[in-house]
Motif scaffolding. Structure first.
Motif, PDB file in Angstrom:
ATOM      1  N   GLU A 192       0.833  -1.204   0.000  1.00 22.35           N
ATOM      2  CA  GLU A 192       0.000   0.000   0.000  1.00 22.35           C
ATOM      3  C   GLU A 192       0.873   1.262   0.000  1.00 22.35           C
ATOM      4  OE1 GLU A 192      -3.620   2.289   0.901  1.00 22.35           O
ATOM      5  OE2 GLU A 192      -3.383   0.215   0.259  1.00 22.35           O
ATOM      6  N   ALA A 193       1.950   1.223   0.783  1.00 11.82           N
ATOM      7  CA  ALA A 193       2.802   2.406   0.932  1.00 11.82           C
ATOM      8  C   ALA A 193       3.715   2.636  -0.276  1.00 11.82           C
ATOM      9  CB  ALA A 193       3.641   2.282   2.203  1.00 11.82           C
ATOM     10  N   PHE A 194       4.233   1.571  -0.871  1.00  4.57           N
ATOM     11  CA  PHE A 194       5.335   1.748  -1.834  1.00  4.57           C
ATOM     12  C   PHE A 194       5.036   1.294  -3.259  1.00  4.57           C
ATOM     13  CE2 PHE A 194       7.451   1.594   2.333  1.00  4.57           C
ATOM     14  CZ  PHE A 194       8.086   2.819   2.288  1.00  4.57           C
ATOM     15  N   TRP A 195       3.920   0.618  -3.510  1.00  4.38           N
ATOM     16  CA  TRP A 195       3.611   0.184  -4.880  1.00  4.38           C
ATOM     17  C   TRP A 195       2.663   1.149  -5.550  1.00  4.38           C
ATOM     18  CZ3 TRP A 195       2.563  -5.810  -4.323  1.00  4.38           C
ATOM     19  CH2 TRP A 195       3.798  -6.473  -4.173  1.00  4.38           C
ATOM     20  N   PRO A 196       2.779   1.377  -6.843  1.00  2.00           N
ATOM     21  CA  PRO A 196       3.867   0.872  -7.668  1.00  2.00           C
ATOM     22  C   PRO A 196       5.181   1.580  -7.328  1.00  2.00           C
ATOM     23  CG  PRO A 196       2.475   2.351  -8.938  1.00  2.00           C
ATOM     24  CD  PRO A 196       1.827   2.207  -7.603  1.00  2.00           C
ATOM     25  N   GLY A 197       6.281   0.820  -7.344  1.00  2.00           N
ATOM     26  CA  GLY A 197       7.568   1.415  -7.005  1.00  2.00           C
ATOM     27  C   GLY A 197       8.671   0.381  -6.875  1.00  2.00           C
ATOM     28  N   PRO A 198       9.893   0.861  -6.556  1.00  2.00           N
ATOM     29  CA  PRO A 198      11.082  -0.003  -6.621  1.00  2.00           C
ATOM     30  C   PRO A 198      11.288  -0.893  -5.386  1.00  2.00           C
ATOM     31  CG  PRO A 198      11.744   2.230  -6.079  1.00  2.00           C
ATOM     32  CD  PRO A 198      10.245   2.264  -6.266  1.00  2.00           C
ATOM     33  N   LEU A 199      10.211  -1.561  -4.962  1.00  2.00           N
ATOM     34  CA  LEU A 199      10.291  -2.468  -3.811  1.00  2.00           C
ATOM     35  C   LEU A 199       9.789  -3.853  -4.212  1.00  2.00           C
ATOM     36  CD1 LEU A 199      10.727  -3.013  -0.774  1.00  2.00           C
ATOM     37  CD2 LEU A 199       8.329  -2.344  -0.425  1.00  2.00           C
ATOM     38  N   THR A 200      10.632  -4.873  -3.971  1.00  2.53           N
ATOM     39  CA  THR A 200      10.261  -6.263  -4.248  1.00  2.53           C
ATOM     40  C   THR A 200      10.055  -6.979  -2.926  1.00  2.53           C
ATOM     41  OG1 THR A 200      11.426  -6.315  -6.359  1.00  2.53           O
ATOM     42  CG2 THR A 200      11.125  -8.423  -5.244  1.00  2.53           C
ATOM     43  N   LEU A 201       8.932  -7.684  -2.803  1.00  2.00           N
ATOM     44  CA  LEU A 201       8.616  -8.404  -1.565  1.00  2.00           C
ATOM     45  C   LEU A 201       8.745  -9.904  -1.801  1.00  2.00           C
ATOM     46  CD1 LEU A 201       5.391  -6.404  -0.527  1.00  2.00           C
ATOM     47  CD2 LEU A 201       7.778  -5.995   0.190  1.00  2.00           C
ATOM     48  N   VAL A 202       9.456 -10.591  -0.902  1.00  5.36           N
ATOM     49  CA  VAL A 202       9.562 -12.046  -0.972  1.00  5.36           C
ATOM     50  C   VAL A 202       8.522 -12.630  -0.022  1.00  5.36           C
ATOM     51  CG1 VAL A 202      11.049 -14.061  -0.600  1.00  5.36           C
ATOM     52  CG2 VAL A 202      11.999 -11.969  -1.610  1.00  5.36           C
ATOM     53  N   LEU A 203       7.603 -13.433  -0.594  1.00 12.74           N
ATOM     54  CA  LEU A 203       6.430 -13.938   0.126  1.00 12.74           C
ATOM     55  C   LEU A 203       6.254 -15.428  -0.178  1.00 12.74           C
ATOM     56  CD1 LEU A 203       4.163 -10.875  -0.762  1.00 12.74           C
ATOM     57  CD2 LEU A 203       5.026 -11.454   1.521  1.00 12.74           C
ATOM     58  N   PRO A 204       5.356 -16.106   0.542  1.00 18.46           N
ATOM     59  CA  PRO A 204       5.143 -17.529   0.237  1.00 18.46           C
ATOM     60  C   PRO A 204       4.565 -17.722  -1.172  1.00 18.46           C
ATOM     61  CG  PRO A 204       3.919 -16.861   2.229  1.00 18.46           C
ATOM     62  CD  PRO A 204       4.570 -15.637   1.698  1.00 18.46           C
ATOM     63  N   ARG A 205       5.118 -18.670  -1.908  1.00 15.77           N
ATOM     64  CA  ARG A 205       4.690 -18.917  -3.296  1.00 15.77           C
ATOM     65  C   ARG A 205       3.344 -19.649  -3.333  1.00 15.77           C
ATOM     66  NH1 ARG A 205       5.774 -23.397  -6.345  1.00 15.77           N
ATOM     67  NH2 ARG A 205       7.477 -24.050  -4.998  1.00 15.77           N
ATOM     68  N   HIS A 206       2.500 -19.255  -4.286  1.00 17.87           N
ATOM     69  CA  HIS A 206       1.207 -19.917  -4.482  1.00 17.87           C
ATOM     70  C   HIS A 206       1.436 -21.281  -5.145  1.00 17.87           C
ATOM     71  CE1 HIS A 206      -2.886 -20.663  -5.841  1.00 17.87           C
ATOM     72  NE2 HIS A 206      -3.282 -19.665  -5.067  1.00 17.87           N
ATOM     73  N   PRO A 207       0.688 -22.308  -4.728  1.00 15.15           N
ATOM     74  CA  PRO A 207       0.898 -23.642  -5.326  1.00 15.15           C
ATOM     75  C   PRO A 207       0.649 -23.679  -6.841  1.00 15.15           C
ATOM     76  CG  PRO A 207      -0.960 -23.654  -3.749  1.00 15.15           C
ATOM     77  CD  PRO A 207      -0.264 -22.334  -3.611  1.00 15.15           C
ATOM     78  N   LEU A 208      -0.121 -22.736  -7.379  1.00 12.34           N
ATOM     79  CA  LEU A 208      -0.380 -22.752  -8.830  1.00 12.34           C
ATOM     80  C   LEU A 208       0.773 -22.158  -9.644  1.00 12.34           C
ATOM     81  CD1 LEU A 208      -4.165 -21.792  -9.060  1.00 12.34           C
ATOM     82  CD2 LEU A 208      -3.100 -24.014  -9.579  1.00 12.34           C
ATOM     83  N   LEU A 209       1.671 -21.440  -8.985  1.00  7.17           N
ATOM     84  CA  LEU A 209       2.791 -20.851  -9.729  1.00  7.17           C
ATOM     85  C   LEU A 209       3.896 -21.890  -9.896  1.00  7.17           C
ATOM     86  CD1 LEU A 209       3.903 -18.082 -10.915  1.00  7.17           C
ATOM     87  CD2 LEU A 209       5.275 -18.000  -8.824  1.00  7.17           C
TER      88      LEU A 209
END
Ligand code: TXA
Ligand code: MG
Length: 310
Positions: free
Chosen positions: A85-102
């Motif tokens: 909410e604070a930084f997107w769109p913008g130069p921040l990448t978040l590492v999060l749990p991967r979805h099983p469909l990906l």
């Protein structure tokens, strides 16, 4: 010719190529990316081949908005939502749990996945027109300099893409900050222009830096990286006969004066290295910037360009 001005028609054609499983070079506000349909395994596999990138080095998935990650990220934690909410769109990448469909190919077999919403209007338009999330590593060959202008794309990359969209020079100039949110406190895996000061007011940050972390924590962070072909040396001061980047008024023919502020420096860095690299010197000399927190992301790229990274 494969390089197009980003007209509505060119973006439509690029989106159609992506949906067909082809690759497209797209501008983002950080660096140019080599985009592919993240839901197409063959296209993702081709991305690794074209770059000459090891399969365990994970890609970042790009969306136009949060909803584009519905089948990419398993769950956004409250901290992740706040940061997005604070930084997107913008130069921040978040590492999060991967979805099983990906496909696990996207993130080198890890249980996590890196995601970001780029701010460049052409990237936004291309993702929306494609209607799919896009993987996009920097559009350079493995361990080379990331392109910050369409003119920096190498012949190998141009040969591999359906087209390249010219979005002008990148406003940020170095890659996004990568923040690991799979555990708290969160950890910066790759420093960028959004530093711990900006992020720290939104999420608790670990004091531990990438260099303290176990090797496997962020595959893809190599000591030699973001490097020009010419060997790079970091020095206190450039001699008159040394080509490179200096904070002082240039003395020799291949000396370039660096912007005095970290944002300006980051914006100019790769572009300057591309120019110096083309000059064919034996070595490039870079005057060390101040050892202050606001220079951290620049320091990271300089150390890696010199092969001295963590
Ligand atoms: O600014 C950027 O992020 C650019 C533009 C095109 O968006 N992209 C970019 O992608 O720099 P790339 O592939 O050159 O760098 C991705 C890096 C990986 O090398 C790795 O260090 C980190 O992001 N990364 C990606 N997924 C990860 C994961 N699941 N866990 C830990 N680190 C990850
Ligand atoms: Mg890269």
């Amino acid at each position: 010719m494969k390089v197009y001005a980003p007209t509505a028609e060119a973006i439509e054609r690029a989106a159609a190529a992506l949906r067909e499983g082809e690759l497209v070079a797209m501008p983002t506000e950080t660096v140019y990316g080599l985009a592919a349909d993240a839901t197409n395994e063959a296209a993702v596999r081709r991305t690794f081949e074209v770059k000459g990138r090891p399969a365990e080095n994970p890609l970042i998935v790009h969306g136009a908005a949060l909803a584009d990650f519905d089948e990419v990220v398993a769950e956004f934690s409250p901290e992740a939502l706040r940061l997005a909410e604070a930084f997107w769109p913008g130069p921040l990448t978040l590492v999060l749990p991967r979805h099983p469909l990906l496909s696990p190919l996207v993130s080198g077999g890890l249980a996590s996945v890196a995601v970001r919403c780029p701010a460049h209007p052409v990237a936004q338009a291309l993702i929306r027109a494609t209607g799919r999330p896009l993987t996009a590593p920097s559009a350079n060959l493995f361990q080379g300099l990331s392109p910050t202008r369409v003119e920096h794309l190498s012949p190998e990359i141009l040969a591999a893409v359906a087209c390249a969209l010219d979005g002008g020079p990148c406003a940020v100039g170095i890659e996004s900050t990568v923040l690991d949110l799979t555990r708290l406190p969160a950890r910066i895996l790759r420093p960028g222009v959004l530093g711990s000061e900006a992020l720290g007011s939104w999420v608790e940050l670990s004091a531990e830096t990438q260099s303290d972390a176990p090797r496997h924590a962020s595959p893809g962070q190599y000591a030699r990286h973001y490097a020009p072909r010419t060997p790079v040396r970091l020095v206190k001061r450039l001699r008159r006969d040394q080509p490179g980047l200096t904070f002082e008024p240039p003395q020799g023919p291949h000396q370039i004066q660096a912007p005095p502020d970290p944002e300006g420096y980051a914006r100019a860095l790769y572009e300057t290295l591309f120019r110096l690299d083309a000059a064919g010197a034996e070595s490039l000399y870079l005057q060390m910037p101040p050892e202050r927190p606001e220079w951290e992301a620049v320091w990271d790229r300089l150390r890696r360009a010199a092969g001295e990274g963590a």
